[in-house]
Write an enzyme that holds these catalytic residues in place. Structure first.
Site, PDB file in Angstrom:
ATOM      1  CG  PHE A   7     -16.460 169.834 -26.227  1.00  8.27           C
ATOM      2  CD1 PHE A   7     -15.259 170.285 -25.707  1.00  8.27           C
ATOM      3  CD2 PHE A   7     -16.777 170.142 -27.543  1.00  8.27           C
ATOM      4  CE1 PHE A   7     -14.387 171.034 -26.479  1.00  8.27           C
ATOM      5  CE2 PHE A   7     -15.901 170.887 -28.329  1.00  8.27           C
ATOM      6  CZ  PHE A   7     -14.708 171.327 -27.795  1.00  8.27           C
ATOM      7  CG  ASP A  46     -23.986 172.030 -28.175  1.00  6.83           C
ATOM      8  OD1 ASP A  46     -24.023 171.772 -29.403  1.00  6.83           O
ATOM      9  OD2 ASP A  46     -22.952 172.402 -27.600  1.00  6.83           O
ATOM     10  CE  LYS A  55     -18.244 169.643 -33.966  1.00  8.73           C
ATOM     11  NZ  LYS A  55     -16.977 170.325 -34.250  1.00  8.73           N
TER      12      LYS A  55
END
Length: 424
Positions: free
Chosen positions: A158, A243, A272
């Site tokens: 994801f 990532d 984030k």
């Protein structure tokens, strides 16, 4: 009319108890796009690892904004940094410099051990920027023919929700109805080095992976996998792009999960937690050879590198530089085994399997008891917030400021929730 004079605020002010929750949910249902299916909890305040809803009920936050709140709600150092900057300057755009951008880039580069930083806003923007940079590097440095660059990615990963990113998603729900898709991606099974090596061609410019697949249910790769990816990338002259939007910045007990596994990537994608749960902030971090392919006018962002986000990001970097016994990294390393041990004790008693990486867990619940959402709703009734994924799996990722006692509270609530579902 001021905001406090709004008829909506007046209506909210008159509601108490379940009526307040119902009104907030009604407003979202009627006026927000239905791209989420949230739990029936409307949060109004938060501090540390805890939040309070509009009815005054308290919950232990074991999602932490999908790791955006690694340092908890309203961490005092991060809030103070935001307040200081709010009183000075919030935005210039990149048409001008600002006095927070340079220090932020220098400090983040030093923390990661690379030379350059490309600041953006969201994790998806960081991924998109990383894809663009990898392709440009392929053409200008590796010598791949123009418009022929390919990038290898892993099934189950994801990386965001943009068109290009969902183009290589293996989640049917993320893809359905959004084509035509962006070409240039080759999908291989996660954890399979032979398949990855076989997928690389002379036109491959990068391998993009999560060192731990978060949305998939905290899928931890086999031992040696990331080191093997590094070896293949070196042999084939391909960029290793990690990532670390969810896995990075402390979640696994390390600044970078890739480094925690004993290897290094060429490009790190961060987001984030970089914004401290206060502002959106992301970054691509790499050396000159990679990020040096970008020249003025070829990429940009109005808000990327804004002084408010950079000021908060500098405070985040400061917290991560503290690897002492009382720092957040040490807390994740100390409490991760506690979380794993307590969850493992539930295997065979409503839990099928548990996977952990630092203070991060994927828990596969016996599907005969119900869905992951059923479990999360039962947890919420017991004062714990978590989120399901892929059927009967739930994820636990409490803020790194959580205590051992609070972890015990969360796992006990899970055990009681499973018992409730078993007895339905």
């Amino acid at each position: 009319m001021t905001l406090t004079d709004s008829p909506i605020d007046t209506a909210i002010d008159t509601r108490t108890g379940t009526g307040a929750t119902a009104l907030h949910e009604q407003l979202v249902d009627e006026h927000s796009a239905h791209n989420y299916h949230p739990l029936p909890v409307v949060v109004a305040e938060g501090i540390g690892a805890w939040v309070t809803d509009v009815e005054g009920r308290h919950y232990l936050d074991c999602l932490a904004g999908y790791s955006a709140l690694n340092f908890g709600h309203r961490h005092p150092e991060l809030v103070a940094a935001a307040h200081r900057q709010l009183d000075r300057l919030t935005l210039t755009s990149r048409a001008f410099g600002n006095d927070q951008l340079g220090p932020f880039c220098a400090e983040l580069a030093a923390l990661v051990g690379k030379q350059r930083v490309l600041p953006m806003n969201t994790g998806a923007e960081a991924v998109e920027s990383g894809l663009k940079v990898a392709r440009k590097w392929g053409y200008e440095v590796k010598g791949v023919p123009e418009d022929r660059a390919r990038i290898v990615v892993a099934a189950g990963g994801f990386h965001g929700r943009t068109i290009s990113i969902v183009s290589f998603s293996t989640d049917p729900q993320a893809r359905a109805g959004f084509g035509p898709f962006t070409p240039g991606f080759d999908v291989v099974p996660y954890g399979d080095l032979a398949a990855l090596e076989a997928a690389i061609t002379p036109e491959t410019v990068a391998v993009l992976l999560e060192p731990v697949q978060g949305e998939a249910g905290v899928i931890v790769p086999p031992d040696g996998y990331l080191a093997g990816v590094r070896e293949i990338c070196d042999a084939e002259r391909v960029l290793f792009v990690a990532d670390e939007v969810q896995s990075g910045l402390g979640r696994t007990g390390h600044v970078l999960a890739t480094r925690g596994a004993g290897t290094d990537a060429d490009v790190y994608l961060l987001g984030k937690a970089l914004g401290g749960g206060i502002v959106p902030l992301s970054a691509v971090v790499a050396d000159d050879e990679v990020l040096g392919v970008l020249r003025p006018g070829q990429h940009g962002s109005t808000f990327g590198g804004n002084p408010l986000a950079c000021a908060v990001g500098r405070a985040v970097v400061g917290l991560l530089c503290d690897d002492g016994p009382h720092g957040v990294l040490a807390a994740a390393r100390r409490l991760g085994p506690v979380l794993r041990e307590k969850l493992t004790a539930l295997v065979g008693d409503g839990v099928v399997a548990v996977r952990t990486a630092g203070l991060w867990a994927g828990v596969d619940v016996d599907p005969h008891l119900g869905t992951g959402r059923d479990v999360c709703e039962a947890l919420a009734r017991r004062g714990v917030l978590a989120k399901d994924t892929h059927g009967s799996t739930i994820r636990l990722s409490p803020p790194l400021v959580v205590t051992e006692e609070e972890i015990g509270f969360a796992v006990d609530a899970l055990a009681r929730s499973l018992a409730e579902l078993a007895g339905r």
